[in-house]
Structures are given as C-alpha cells and as structure tokens.
Design an enzyme around this catalytic site. Sequence first.
Site, PDB file in Angstrom:
ATOM      1  N   CYS A  67       0.825  -1.211   0.000  1.00 10.57           N
ATOM      2  CA  CYS A  67       0.000   0.000   0.000  1.00 10.57           C
ATOM      3  C   CYS A  67       0.859   1.262   0.000  1.00 10.57           C
ATOM      4  CB  CYS A  67      -0.924   0.010   1.216  1.00 10.57           C
ATOM      5  SG  CYS A  67      -2.334  -1.111   1.086  1.00 10.57           S
ATOM      6  N   CYS A  94      -5.605   1.136   4.355  1.00  6.45           N
ATOM      7  CA  CYS A  94      -4.485   1.140   3.411  1.00  6.45           C
ATOM      8  C   CYS A  94      -3.364   2.048   3.899  1.00  6.45           C
ATOM      9  CB  CYS A  94      -4.941   1.568   2.028  1.00  6.45           C
ATOM     10  SG  CYS A  94      -5.550   3.282   1.945  1.00  6.45           S
TER      11      CYS A  94
END
EC number: 1.8.4.10
Length: 236
Positions: A123, A231
């Site tokens: 991420c 994320c």
Amino acid sequence: MKGKITYNQWDTHAEEILNNQFKDFMDVIKWAYQVYKNDILYACSLGAEGIVLIDLIYKVNPRAKVVFLDTDLHFKETYVLINKVKERYPKLHIKIVKPTLNLDEQATQYGEELWEIDPNMCCTIRKIKPLQKELTSVDAWISGLRREQSSSRKNIDYINKDTKFKRVKICPLIHWTWDDVWNYIHLNNLPYNELHDHNYPSIGCEKCTLPVNKKSDSRSGRWANSEKKECGLHQA
C-alpha cells in the site's frame, strides 16, 4: 465568509469554529473551492461515496482536480467505471496516478505477491507514495470518509489536520449513512461499480478485497485475512 486554514498555520480554535459553522455537506464543498481555489484536489477510489462526491463537486466546480490512484491491481469493473465517469463529467481534470514501480519491478525488489507478504509495504508503494507526491502541489484534499464506516473513522470532522500528509483534509460526507449514499446514487442515476451489486460494499485492489456478509462491517472484506484495516491513506 469562513476563512482559509492551512496545515502550517493550523489553529485548533479556528478549526473548531469552522466545523461548527458549516450547515451541511454542500456548504463544506462550496467553502473548500472558494477558499482553496486550485490548491485542492479530490483523491477518489471510485467507491460509492466517491461517485457521490464527484457528482456533488461537479455541481460546484466542474473543472475540479480529481486523482485516481491506479495501483495496477484494481478490478476490471473499476477500470470500466473510470471511463463512465470521464464520459459523464467531461470537464473534470481526472488524473490517473500510477506508482513509480510497476508490478514486475516491485516483484524484483520486494518479492512476488507483496500484497500477501507485506500488505502495508504494498500500500505504501502503490497508494501512499503516489498520493503524497500529488499533494505536494496543493494545500488541501477532499476525501469521502464517513463516520459510520468504522470505529477508526467515528471522530472525523469536516475539516481535519492531516498529520500523515501534512495537509488539510476535508470530508464533506461525515454524517452520511450507507443508505444516504445509495439513495443519492439511485435518485441521480449515477454510474457505480457493478461489484456493489455483489456484496462488495468497500472496493479496493482485487488482491485484497472480498465480498462480505450483508450483516458484516462494510469494510470487513478489505484485507479480510489479516489484521490490516486501512491502506494507510487515512492513518497518522
């Protein structure tokens, strides 16, 4: 008129006054584009909330900057939706932003299927760093976060000091419910990701998103097999 607030000149008292003076979500959006003008962008993942915000923003500033973080790992339905959005909102400045590393380069440096080995690093490479680069040219950014989405988002305000990216983060939809989002989509006949019709309330990368039980938390399908919940875009 409610004044501009920046990260480097953050005034907690001014922030509190601002958040208490807004009448509703449209008041927030109008204020954002009036005070920040071109120094603001909307970072959108094209989820249900994202489609709603694009439509609302377009009514205020049809030439607004919209950034979509293309991780190269999205569902095909998401890429189809991007084209529909471009057709419906032709004046929007939609920028497709990709990571510095393509998937082959990432595999060479970090190993195959990094999303399984170290999802946080994945991420960081494919979302956080690309957005960080885009935000260097603006003072503020808009997000579709809602308080109802999860316990980690229950205290979000309209105007927030974003210590992650050192920018002002504006969240017009904090008081909207999931039903509010879908009522708006249907009433305005907006395009949306077809995966929402197949028990995908929150849609991220294909490798890290699963359908959920209708009674589950709306984000329970994200990184379902790990302790990861975000994320990283919305974490300090």
